[in-house]
Scaffold this active site. Structure first.
Site, PDB file in Angstrom:
ATOM      1  CG  HIS A 158      65.219 -25.482 -99.896  1.00 40.46           C
ATOM      2  ND1 HIS A 158      66.494 -25.651-100.370  1.00 40.46           N
ATOM      3  CD2 HIS A 158      64.396 -25.987-100.850  1.00 40.46           C
ATOM      4  CE1 HIS A 158      66.451 -26.219-101.562  1.00 40.46           C
ATOM      5  NE2 HIS A 158      65.181 -26.431-101.879  1.00 40.46           N
ATOM      6  CG  ASP A 367      69.500 -20.951 -91.600  1.00 41.17           C
ATOM      7  OD1 ASP A 367      68.741 -21.169 -92.565  1.00 41.17           O
ATOM      8  OD2 ASP A 367      70.404 -20.103 -91.615  1.00 41.17           O
TER       9      ASP A 367
HETATM   10  P1  ADQ Z   1      68.891 -18.838 -97.213  1.00 37.02           P
HETATM   11  O1  ADQ Z   1      68.015 -18.502 -96.065  1.00 37.02           O
HETATM   12  O2  ADQ Z   1      68.984 -17.829 -98.263  1.00 37.02           O
HETATM   13  O3  ADQ Z   1      68.486 -20.248 -97.856  1.00 37.02           O
HETATM   14  P2  ADQ Z   1      71.741 -19.818 -96.820  1.00 37.02           P
HETATM   15  O4  ADQ Z   1      71.704 -21.295 -96.758  1.00 37.02           O
HETATM   16  O5  ADQ Z   1      72.704 -19.228 -95.886  1.00 37.02           O
HETATM   17  O6  ADQ Z   1      70.358 -19.124 -96.527  1.00 37.02           O
HETATM   18  O7  ADQ Z   1      72.124 -19.453 -98.298  1.00 37.02           O
HETATM   19  C1  ADQ Z   1      72.460 -18.173 -98.627  1.00 37.02           C
HETATM   20  C2  ADQ Z   1      73.223 -18.152 -99.950  1.00 37.02           C
HETATM   21  O8  ADQ Z   1      73.195 -16.823-100.399  1.00 37.02           O
HETATM   22  C3  ADQ Z   1      74.663 -18.577 -99.793  1.00 37.02           C
HETATM   23  O9  ADQ Z   1      75.099 -19.253-100.938  1.00 37.02           O
HETATM   24  C4  ADQ Z   1      75.387 -17.245 -99.647  1.00 37.02           C
HETATM   25  O10 ADQ Z   1      76.704 -17.214-100.150  1.00 37.02           O
HETATM   26  C5  ADQ Z   1      74.491 -16.314-100.432  1.00 37.02           C
HETATM   27  N1  ADQ Z   1      74.536 -15.005 -99.782  1.00 37.02           N
HETATM   28  C6  ADQ Z   1      74.124 -14.675 -98.546  1.00 37.02           C
HETATM   29  N2  ADQ Z   1      74.400 -13.389 -98.292  1.00 37.02           N
HETATM   30  C7  ADQ Z   1      74.999 -12.910 -99.378  1.00 37.02           C
HETATM   31  C8  ADQ Z   1      75.567 -11.662 -99.740  1.00 37.02           C
HETATM   32  N3  ADQ Z   1      75.601 -10.634 -98.897  1.00 37.02           N
HETATM   33  N4  ADQ Z   1      76.081 -11.528-100.974  1.00 37.02           N
HETATM   34  C9  ADQ Z   1      76.081 -12.557-101.811  1.00 37.02           C
HETATM   35  N5  ADQ Z   1      75.603 -13.760-101.523  1.00 37.02           N
HETATM   36  C10 ADQ Z   1      75.071 -13.942-100.333  1.00 37.02           C
HETATM   37  C11 ADQ Z   1      67.468 -21.221 -97.634  1.00 37.02           C
HETATM   38  C12 ADQ Z   1      67.341 -21.757 -96.204  1.00 37.02           C
HETATM   39  C13 ADQ Z   1      68.675 -22.317 -95.720  1.00 37.02           C
HETATM   40  C14 ADQ Z   1      69.190 -23.362 -96.699  1.00 37.02           C
HETATM   41  C15 ADQ Z   1      69.153 -22.849 -98.129  1.00 37.02           C
HETATM   42  C16 ADQ Z   1      69.456 -23.954 -99.126  1.00 37.02           C
HETATM   43  O11 ADQ Z   1      66.874 -20.745 -95.327  1.00 37.02           O
HETATM   44  O12 ADQ Z   1      68.553 -22.889 -94.420  1.00 37.02           O
HETATM   45  O13 ADQ Z   1      70.520 -23.712 -96.370  1.00 37.02           O
HETATM   46  O14 ADQ Z   1      67.866 -22.334 -98.460  1.00 37.02           O
HETATM   47  O15 ADQ Z   1      68.621 -25.040 -98.954  1.00 37.02           O
END
Ligand code: ADQ
Length: 461
Positions: A158, A367
């Site tokens: 990921h 990311d």
């Molecule tokens: P993350 O690093 O966690 O994931 P991201 O892809 O942005 O990053 O996913 C975050 C998820 O958590 C989103 O669905 C978002 O809505 C939720 N989230 C974030 N902040 C939040 C908050 N304050 N309250 C509620 N929900 C929140 C890892 C990798 C990424 C990759 C994903 C999926 O680092 O690059 O996109 O896995 O593969």
């Protein structure tokens, strides 16, 4: 057709979904896959216990069976906080300065991967597809093969795969990649990470690599590596948008910002997300355009994560300091330019906040993909969409080139992007939104899981 067995570090049950940001982007994606295919989701319960009886806790929630084990204090320290989050995570996000190399944590990582293999093997049936997730469990496929498993086993990373020159700073890097070549299919978020991996295999292992197909031949085995950009659960997210929670959240933001433009950032509190750099960019914008301070309010939602790791404590302190400085210098009795919220929200509330925000600021330093960028766009009103400012170093930038792309390290670039977004005419906003939204809708998480599972079923030697 066999079942699907998903194995990841943490297991999040569906009813807890979206409650706390800590479960990240992975949880929603895997729940959708398991509902479609049936099967089991195996991983760590998140609980700490020194019980060594090897008990597996099986539960069924909303069509998904979960099987979890507890980990000991030492396991959590060495495997999770140690090797996974203090070695692999920073290294894979290009942060050599934060990468720790400790022999003991490396051993803990191996030990927990072995423990996972031992616990999950009896749960796997002959025709099951096995899908292992993320950097915590890279060697798991090899450990399962040692136990005689002949199933199709796939691995999805990921997070980014770093360039070879960075990756070779990892002691025993070759051993780690050799274990990866025991999988049948390896998935990455973008072509960039895939190319780095193929480069390593060719240059450091001397493997035969077909760049066009991603087929790697090494010591008599054939493995396929491909890019599978992860998507969001479009339908689920749109449904959230119809809820009272979403409408209430949108209303709260609209009424509290009145005629100022709301700009939003939603991120786990992680140094890879570029939060202090983002605040510097906002500070630069206020310095360069002081007459626009009253036009803008920035909302940063950032729930803490991995709080036992020191670099995460430092990033939190730095962010609080920078936010405090700007608010101290720029606030008026009726105006606070940055609202910093240290907690998670439900997906419904996030939808409402995104919809009320005319600018979405997603500026990670690195990311794998970044799902927030996709969620922000998915929540926009097609008749009057907001503008996405996106880091060119997020995997998402490959698919979303019509966003306002920025270098997140440059405060000037960020400042200029904010100005561009604030002043962007409706036609331009609509044009950019329309160019991106079809991909987000169609290349959703269901399409992603289907593509990976179909390919896994058909791959192997
Ligand atoms: P993350 O690093 O966690 O994931 P991201 O892809 O942005 O990053 O996913 C975050 C998820 O958590 C989103 O669905 C978002 O809505 C939720 N989230 C974030 N902040 C939040 C908050 N304050 N309250 C509620 N929900 C929140 C890892 C990798 C990424 C990759 C994903 C999926 O680092 O690059 O996109 O896995 O593969």
């Amino acid at each position: 057709m066999g079942r699907l067995v998903v194995i990841s570090n943490r297991v999040a049950v569906p009813k807890a979904r979206g409650v706390a940001g800590a479960q990240g982007g992975l949880a929603g994606a895997l729940n959708s896959a398991l509902k479609d295919y049936g099967g089991i989701w195996f991983g760590w319960s998140g609980q700490e216990s020194d019980d060594r009886t090897g008990n597996i806790n099986m539960q069924r929630h909303d069509g998904v069976t979960t099987a979890t084990i507890d980990l000991s204090t030492r396991d959590i320290d060495e495997y999770y906080n140690g090797y996974a989050n203090s070695t692999l995570w920073p290294l894979f996000h290009y942060r050599l300065d934060l990468t720790e190399y400790e022999r003991e944590t490396g051993k803990g990582y191996e030990r927990v991967n072995e423990r996972f293999a031992e616990s999950v093997t009896p749960l796997i049936e002959q025709d099951d597809l096995v899908w292992v997730h993320d950097y915590h469990l890279i060697p798991l496929g090899a450990r399962l093969r040692e136990r005689g498993l002949k199933n199709r086993i796939g691995f999805f990373l990921h997070i980014p795969w770093p360039p070879t020159r960075l990756f070779v700073s990892l002691p025993f890097h070759e051993r780690l990649v050799r274990t990866m070549l025991e999988y049948d299919l390896i998935g990455f978020q973008s072509d960039e990470w895939l190319e780095s991996f193929l480069h390593y295999c060719r240059k450091e292992l001397g493997a035969e690599v077909d760049d066009a197909t991603g087929v790697i031949s090494f010591e008599g085995r054939t493995v396929e590596a491909r890019a599978y950009p992860i998507g969001i659960d479009w339908e689920h997210f749109q449904k959230q948008g119809e809820s009272e929670d979403a409408k209430g959240a949108e209303q709260r933001l609209v009424s509290s910002t009145r005629n100022r433009c709301a700009m939003i950032g939603v991120d786990r509190l992680d140094y890879s997300k570029g939060l202090p750099e983002r605040i510097d960019g906002i500070g630069r914008f206020f310095d360069q355009y002081p007459d626009r301070v009253r036009d803008l309010v920035y909302i940063q939602v950032a729930p803490p994560s991995r709080e036992d790791v020191e670099s995460y404590q430092q990033i939190r302190a730095l962010l609080e300091q920078k936010t405090g400085q700007i608010n101290g210098a720029r606030s008026e009795v009726d105006l606070v330019p940055i609202r910093y919220v240290n907690r998670g929200y439900s997906h419904a509330e996030l939808y409402g906040f995104f919809r009320a925000s005319k600018i979405g600021l997603v500026t990670p330093l690195r990311d794998g993909m970044n799902l927030v960028a996709k969620e922000y766009l998915a929540a926009q009103d097609p008749k009057d969409p907001g503008v996405l400012i996106l880091s060119r170093f997020a995997g998402a930038a490959q698919q979303m080139s019509e966003a306002v792309l920025v270098n997140p390290h440059s405060p000037d670039d960020l400042s200029h992007a904010i100005k561009t977004a604030l002043d962007m005419p409706l036609e331009d906003r609509k044009h950019r939104y329309e160019a991106m939204v079809a991909t987000i809708r169609d290349d959703n998480v269901q399409a992603w899981t289907k593509q990976f599972c179909d390919d896994l079923r058909g791959s192997g030697d």
